[in-house]
Structures are given as structure tokens and as C-alpha cells.
Write a protein that holds these residues in place. Structure first.
Motif, PDB file in Angstrom:
ATOM      1  N   ALA A 135     -50.203  43.598  -3.289  1.00 45.77           N
ATOM      2  CA  ALA A 135     -49.506  44.876  -3.442  1.00 45.77           C
ATOM      3  C   ALA A 135     -49.447  45.552  -2.079  1.00 45.77           C
ATOM      4  CB  ALA A 135     -50.233  45.761  -4.454  1.00 45.77           C
ATOM      5  N   LEU A 136     -48.245  45.662  -1.542  1.00 44.72           N
ATOM      6  CA  LEU A 136     -48.057  46.290  -0.236  1.00 44.72           C
ATOM      7  C   LEU A 136     -48.048  47.807  -0.363  1.00 44.72           C
ATOM      8  CD1 LEU A 136     -45.139  44.064   1.117  1.00 44.72           C
ATOM      9  CD2 LEU A 136     -47.583  43.829   1.633  1.00 44.72           C
ATOM     10  N   GLU A 137     -48.515  48.478   0.677  1.00 44.40           N
ATOM     11  CA  GLU A 137     -48.361  49.936   0.748  1.00 44.40           C
ATOM     12  C   GLU A 137     -47.075  50.195   1.538  1.00 44.40           C
ATOM     13  OE1 GLU A 137     -51.247  53.609   0.799  1.00 44.40           O
ATOM     14  OE2 GLU A 137     -51.294  52.542   2.706  1.00 44.40           O
ATOM     15  N   ALA A 138     -45.950  49.986   0.832  1.00 47.16           N
ATOM     16  CA  ALA A 138     -44.642  49.909   1.492  1.00 47.16           C
ATOM     17  C   ALA A 138     -43.949  51.256   1.555  1.00 47.16           C
ATOM     18  CB  ALA A 138     -43.775  48.887   0.766  1.00 47.16           C
ATOM     19  N   HIS A 139     -44.617  52.258   2.130  1.00 43.45           N
ATOM     20  CA  HIS A 139     -43.961  53.550   2.313  1.00 43.45           C
ATOM     21  C   HIS A 139     -43.052  53.500   3.534  1.00 43.45           C
ATOM     22  CE1 HIS A 139     -46.932  54.151   5.428  1.00 43.45           C
ATOM     23  NE2 HIS A 139     -47.925  54.187   4.564  1.00 43.45           N
ATOM     24  N   GLY A 140     -42.390  54.604   3.814  1.00 40.90           N
ATOM     25  CA  GLY A 140     -41.342  54.619   4.826  1.00 40.90           C
ATOM     26  C   GLY A 140     -41.804  54.389   6.241  1.00 40.90           C
ATOM     27  N   GLN A 141     -43.101  54.458   6.489  1.00 42.90           N
ATOM     28  CA  GLN A 141     -43.622  54.206   7.825  1.00 42.90           C
ATOM     29  C   GLN A 141     -43.990  52.738   8.000  1.00 42.90           C
ATOM     30  OE1 GLN A 141     -46.285  57.205   9.745  1.00 42.90           O
ATOM     31  NE2 GLN A 141     -47.786  55.560   9.705  1.00 42.90           N
ATOM     32  N   ASN A 142     -44.571  52.136   6.964  1.00 39.28           N
ATOM     33  CA  ASN A 142     -44.997  50.737   7.056  1.00 39.28           C
ATOM     34  C   ASN A 142     -43.847  49.748   6.856  1.00 39.28           C
ATOM     35  OD1 ASN A 142     -47.635  51.463   7.480  1.00 39.28           O
ATOM     36  ND2 ASN A 142     -48.333  50.994   5.416  1.00 39.28           N
ATOM     37  N   LEU A 143     -42.830  50.151   6.116  1.00 36.92           N
ATOM     38  CA  LEU A 143     -41.741  49.244   5.782  1.00 36.92           C
ATOM     39  C   LEU A 143     -40.554  49.496   6.715  1.00 36.92           C
ATOM     40  CD1 LEU A 143     -40.956  47.049   3.674  1.00 36.92           C
ATOM     41  CD2 LEU A 143     -39.782  48.861   2.419  1.00 36.92           C
ATOM     42  N   LEU A 144     -40.060  48.429   7.334  1.00 38.23           N
ATOM     43  CA  LEU A 144     -38.916  48.510   8.229  1.00 38.23           C
ATOM     44  C   LEU A 144     -37.814  47.606   7.712  1.00 38.23           C
ATOM     45  CD1 LEU A 144     -41.768  48.254  10.155  1.00 38.23           C
ATOM     46  CD2 LEU A 144     -40.126  49.141  11.803  1.00 38.23           C
ATOM     47  N   VAL A 145     -36.580  47.949   8.041  1.00 34.58           N
ATOM     48  CA  VAL A 145     -35.434  47.164   7.599  1.00 34.58           C
ATOM     49  C   VAL A 145     -34.669  46.667   8.821  1.00 34.58           C
ATOM     50  CG1 VAL A 145     -34.025  49.265   7.338  1.00 34.58           C
ATOM     51  CG2 VAL A 145     -33.357  47.155   6.156  1.00 34.58           C
ATOM     52  N   VAL A 146     -34.319  45.389   8.779  1.00 33.31           N
ATOM     53  CA  VAL A 146     -33.503  44.785   9.827  1.00 33.31           C
ATOM     54  C   VAL A 146     -32.042  44.930   9.428  1.00 33.31           C
ATOM     55  CG1 VAL A 146     -32.936  42.666  11.072  1.00 33.31           C
ATOM     56  CG2 VAL A 146     -35.323  43.161  10.454  1.00 33.31           C
ATOM     57  N   LEU A 147     -31.237  45.453  10.346  1.00 35.52           N
ATOM     58  CA  LEU A 147     -29.812  45.663  10.110  1.00 35.52           C
ATOM     59  C   LEU A 147     -28.995  44.635  10.877  1.00 35.52           C
ATOM     60  CD1 LEU A 147     -29.669  49.563  10.492  1.00 35.52           C
ATOM     61  CD2 LEU A 147     -30.075  48.220   8.423  1.00 35.52           C
ATOM     62  N   SER A 148     -27.983  44.117  10.209  1.00 37.41           N
ATOM     63  CA  SER A 148     -27.065  43.180  10.844  1.00 37.41           C
ATOM     64  C   SER A 148     -26.220  43.924  11.878  1.00 37.41           C
ATOM     65  CB  SER A 148     -26.157  42.553   9.790  1.00 37.41           C
ATOM     66  OG  SER A 148     -25.292  43.545   9.246  1.00 37.41           O
TER      67      SER A 148
END
Length: 499
Positions: free
Chosen positions: A364-377
Motif C-alpha cells: 500500500a503506497l502513501e501516494a499523496h500529491g507529493q510522493n506521486l509524480l506523473v510522467v507527461l508525454s
């Protein structure tokens, strides 16, 4: 007189001395900062299990919160996922309050005095952050430049910008939203006196000594040494104590002060386990079919205490290809794509697919907006995710075993659990109620995102629980008003579609 006025005036006086050009923008930003913190506080009064609240009644477009002492607090009916700071006044016993600190003082609840002081600091610091808002850094900017566009801090915590122990000059010198370049110190420590996990970088060695990066605030206020000029320049990220080395890794430093909710030191246990946890998480990513990558912990070291420690992590930019860029989910609004409903829908499918798959595997990740990043094309579409900071994940040995996996040695016991409630709280509370909720900005939009994503995902017990059950969130205000109850406290929000 408002409780926050003293703090606001103190900040204005310091600004006049160190950055006079910000005095007027700071004053203009204060009403909006009060409303932003008041909105977060009102959300807590509406939804958290605070022991001095006897009941809640919704009438029309308003909400009445009944206190145990017979008084009533009245305000608008809140959307628990709104981030617009729209609550500008709340009524208590016939009086109106536009200042969250004064409202807490008037409530007269246990530990309220300390909390009110935190809220006053949060208002003043938030206004300072907004007064110095950066222009857009441009599409090709590095990840740290996008992180520094996030000025409001935690989207739902009333103490979103509380930074005790920091003067105005220090906020301007070290806080990411002010875009400083911070020169980290290098503290020499004999290798035999260090606890080391992983491979400590060769450039931070000096013979038999390790050179540990130290934040200048920590050097001055906690260690009270290392005031020399040795060190290197770095860019502070959203976490403030974590900084990006130009062209190199990201470094998490110890910062022994309370920021938002927690004291930001680095425990000896987390240093000892960092390499094992990193290797374990990395071993799972091939099972995610390119949906998500976890930044590797390259090395961690401490002198046996939490006050002199550092963790060196791979940059998220290591997982971008030609023409791609990566940014934290918390920075989406600042970057533009979040305004598009179709983009948000694609992102929600990607995030829930990756998060639920990891949960099914046993993490279970603590995937809040600081820990989770998104790669954009290159054309701005979300193509994959990057996760960083494994310190507070949860791992289920039973779920791992169902997939032929086992818990490796060195994973700390505090993150190990087979409790399905604890596992779902960790992921749903951070990813759905946190990252997706803040990106959506309202319950109806979040409900649509969850429904769309669920329709494209396989049916699993976790997916069905997300659709069926109330949504867990940390009771952030209850935690600040409960100093005798360590650890996370939780409440439940209605399913977004029910709000």
C-alpha cells in the motif's frame, strides 16, 4: 483583535527589514490565506470525529455543528474535496469569525491554544508564500521548478504552511515556493561511527570519513556547528528538507522541527532499512507493466542519531524519455493539464490501475500529491507514474505470498501488516482522498473520475471496497488536538457520489 493579527504584523515587520517589496503583496494575500486555512478547519469540523462535537445538521446549503456544551457553529455545507478556500466566515454563538485561529480560541477546546497559534502561523506563512508566487517556469523546466510552484502546501491540513522556528528571512532563504538556491553543508563523520545503508556516494567521502549533507537550518539551530562554506548548492523541493542536486540525485536531510504535522528528522531505523525497502519495492515494478516506477534509494547514513542523517535518492527524471517531463501530482494545477476533464480521466485510470495493482501484490503506497509524480508525454498526456519516499508504505506478507513473493529481511516491522483496513486506509486515504481529490477539486468531479477508472479496471476486493465503502482520510485536526495519541488517526468521508 484577531488572534492571527500578532503573527501577521510580526511577519510584516520582518519583511520590511529583509524584503520590503513583498510587504504590500503580503497584505493583499492575507484575506485569501485566512479563508484558505478557515476552509480547511471547517472541513475538519464538518467531518472529523472531534470529541467535543455532539452532532451535525444540514439544512439547505448550510451546516450546523452542535457542540457538547450546547453552542452551535454554523457555516456553508462543505464539499470535502474542495480546495478553493471558499469559506470566508463561520458563525459561533451569534458572532462571525473570518480568522481560523480566533475561532479555535473561541471554541475553547482542549489543546486549542497551541493549535490556534499554529493556525495563526499557517495563515501568515501562507500569505507570504502567495505574495511571492513564481511565474510559470516553462514546459521544459526541471522537476524542482514545478515543485516550487506549489505555494499552498497540504490541500486539506489547516496547518498547511505552519513552520515553527523559521524566521521570515529563513523562509525566504529555504522554502521552495520562494525559489532559493540552498547551500547544503557537508558534515565529516568517521565511517566507523556511521550507520550506512546502500552505497554512499564517492563524491561525499573523504578518506575514512563520510561527508553527510546537512541542511543549513539544522546546522544552525540543532547541531549548532558546520557553519563553514563547505558543501554544494541544491534546489529545495515541496518537502523543504528534500533538495535536488543539479544534474544529480535528490537528498533528504534531517530537519528537526514540526512542519504541518510531523517533526522532519530521519530515524535511525529508517536509515538502517532504507536499502532493503528500496530493493524490495524495485523488485515489484516489473509486475506493473510499465505503469509505475519507484525511485531507488542510493544510500542513507547517520551518525547514530536522527539529527545528523541523510538519504540520497535517484531523481524522478531518471524515468523520463525524450521530450517527456515529470512533475508531482500536487503541481498539476500549476502546470496546466489538470484543467482538462479528459486529461484528469486518463490520469485517474493510470493512478488507480497502478495503485490497486500494487495493493493486490501486497504494498500500500502513501501516494499523496507529493510522493506521486506523473510522467507527461511530449504532447502532455499522462503516460506513467513515479513514486518516491518509501518510509511510510505498508506491506502485507499474506498478499505477497499469494503471488509467490516473500517479505525480505531488513523490512522494518512497523510497516508490515495484513490488516486489510490499514492497507486500504494507506492507499485510499492518500491516493483517492488526497491526490485525486485535490486534483478533482470537488466531490462530483472525483466521483466521476473514480467511476470512469473503475469501469476500466478488473474487479478485485479492493476495487469493490473503493466503490462501496466510505472513504478513509486522516483526521488531521484531531491529530493536532490529541498530543497524547501518537500515530495516525482516521475518519471516513462519504463516498464522493454520496456527497
Amino acid at each position: 483583535m484577531r488572534r492571527s493579527a500578532g503573527e501577521e504584523n510580526a511577519v510584516a515587520r520582518q519583511l520590511a527589514a529583509v524584503r520590503p517589496a513583498l510587504v504590500e503583496p503580503f497584505g493583499r494575500a492575507l484575506p485569501g490565506a485566512r479563508a484558505a486555512v478557515l476552509s480547511r478547519l471547517w472541513r475538519a469540523l464538518a467531518f472529523e470525529p472531534l470529541p467535543w462535537i455532539a452532532g451535525r445538521e444540514r439544512t439547505g446549503d448550510g451546516l450546523t455543528v452542535r457542540l457538547a456544551d450546547g453552542r452551535a457553529v454554523r457555516g456553508p455545507d462543505p464539499d470535502p474535496f474542495a480546495v478553493d478556500g471558499a469559506v470566508t466566515q463561520v458563525g459561533l454563538a451569534g458572532a462571525g469569525y473570518d480568522d481560523p485561529a480566533s475561532l479555535v480560541d473561541a471554541l475553547g477546546v482542549p489543546h486549542g491554544g497551541t493549535f490556534a497559534a499554529e493556525l495563526a502561523g499557517s495563515v501568515a506563512s501562507l500569505a507570504l508564500s502567495r505574495a511571492d508566487r513564481a511565474p510559470s517556469p516553462g514546459v521544459s523546466a526541471p522537476v524542482w521548478a514545478w515543485e516550487q510552484r506549489v505555494v499552498d502546501g497540504h490541500p486539506y491540513h489547516p496547518g498547511c504552511r505552519h513552520r515553527p522556528g523559521f524566521s521570515v528571512a529563513e523562509e525566504l532563504a529555504y522554502a521552495p515556493e520562494h525559489r532559493p538556491v540552498v547551500r547544503l553543508r557537508l558534515a565529516p563523520v568517521d565511517r566507523e561511527d556511521c550507520l550506512v545503508s546502500g552505497e554512499w556516494p564517492a563524491e561525499w567521502r573523504d578518506g575514512a570519513r563520510l561527508l553527510l549533507p546537512v541542511h543549513p537550518w539544522q546546522a544552525r539551530h540543532v547541531l549548532r556547528r558546520f557553519h563553514d562554506a563547505d558543501g554544494f548548492a541544491a534546489h529545495p523541493l515541496m518537502a523543504l528538507r528534500t533538495l535536488a542536486v543539479p544534474g544529480g540525485p535528490q537528498v533528504k536531510t534531517a530537519l528537526s522541527t514540526r512542519l504541518t504535522s510531523s517533526v522532519r528528522d530521519i530515524s535511525v531505523g529508517s536509515v538502517a532499512s532504507s536499502s532493503a525497502v528500496s530493493a524490495f519495492a524495485g523488485s515489484l515494478t516489473p509486475r506493473l507493466e510499465g505503469l509505475l516506477h519507484v525511485t531507488r534509494t542510493l544510500g542513507a547514513a547517520c551518525d547514530g542519531t536522527a539529527d545528523l542523517a541523510a538519504v540520497v535518492r535517484e531523481s524522478p527524471e531518471a524515468y523520463t524519455g525524450a521530450g517527456e517531463r515529470v512533475l508531482p501530482v500536487a503541481a498539476l494545477e500549476a502546470s496546466g493539464p489538470v484543467a482538462s476533464p479528459s486529461w484528469l480521466g486518463e490520469f485517474a485510470v493510470l493512478a488507480l490501475r497502478a495503485g490497486l495493482r500494487m495493493l493486490e501484490l501486497g504494498v500500500a503506497l502513501e501516494a499523496h500529491g507529493q510522493n506521486l509524480l506523473v510522467v507527461l508525454s511530449p504532447d502532455g498526456r499522462p503516460v506513467r507514474l513515479v513514486y518516491r519516499d518509501l518510509a511510510d508504505i505498508r506491506v502485507s506478507p499474506a498478499r505477497l505470498a499469494r503471488h509467490g513473493l516473500r517479505l525480505p529481511e531488513g523490512v522494518p516491522a512497523r510497516i508490515v501488516t495484513d490488516d486489510v483496513t490499514a492497507l486500504r486506509r494507506k492507499l485510499f486515504g492518500s491516493l483517492v482522498a488526497g491526490a485525486l481529490g485535490a486534483a478533482a477539486g470537488s466531490a462530483p468531479v472525483l466521483a466521476g473520475l473514480v467511476r470512469r477508472a473503475a469501469a476500466e479496471l478488473p474487479s478485485t476486493p479492493d476495487r469493490e471496497a473503493l466503490l462501496r465503502d466510505p472513504l478513509p482520510v486522516k483526521a488531521l485536526t484531531l491529530m493536532r488536538l490529541s498530543p497524547d495519541r501518537p500515530g495516525d488517526l482516521w475518519t471516513y468521508l462519504p463516498r464522493p457520489s454520496d456527497v
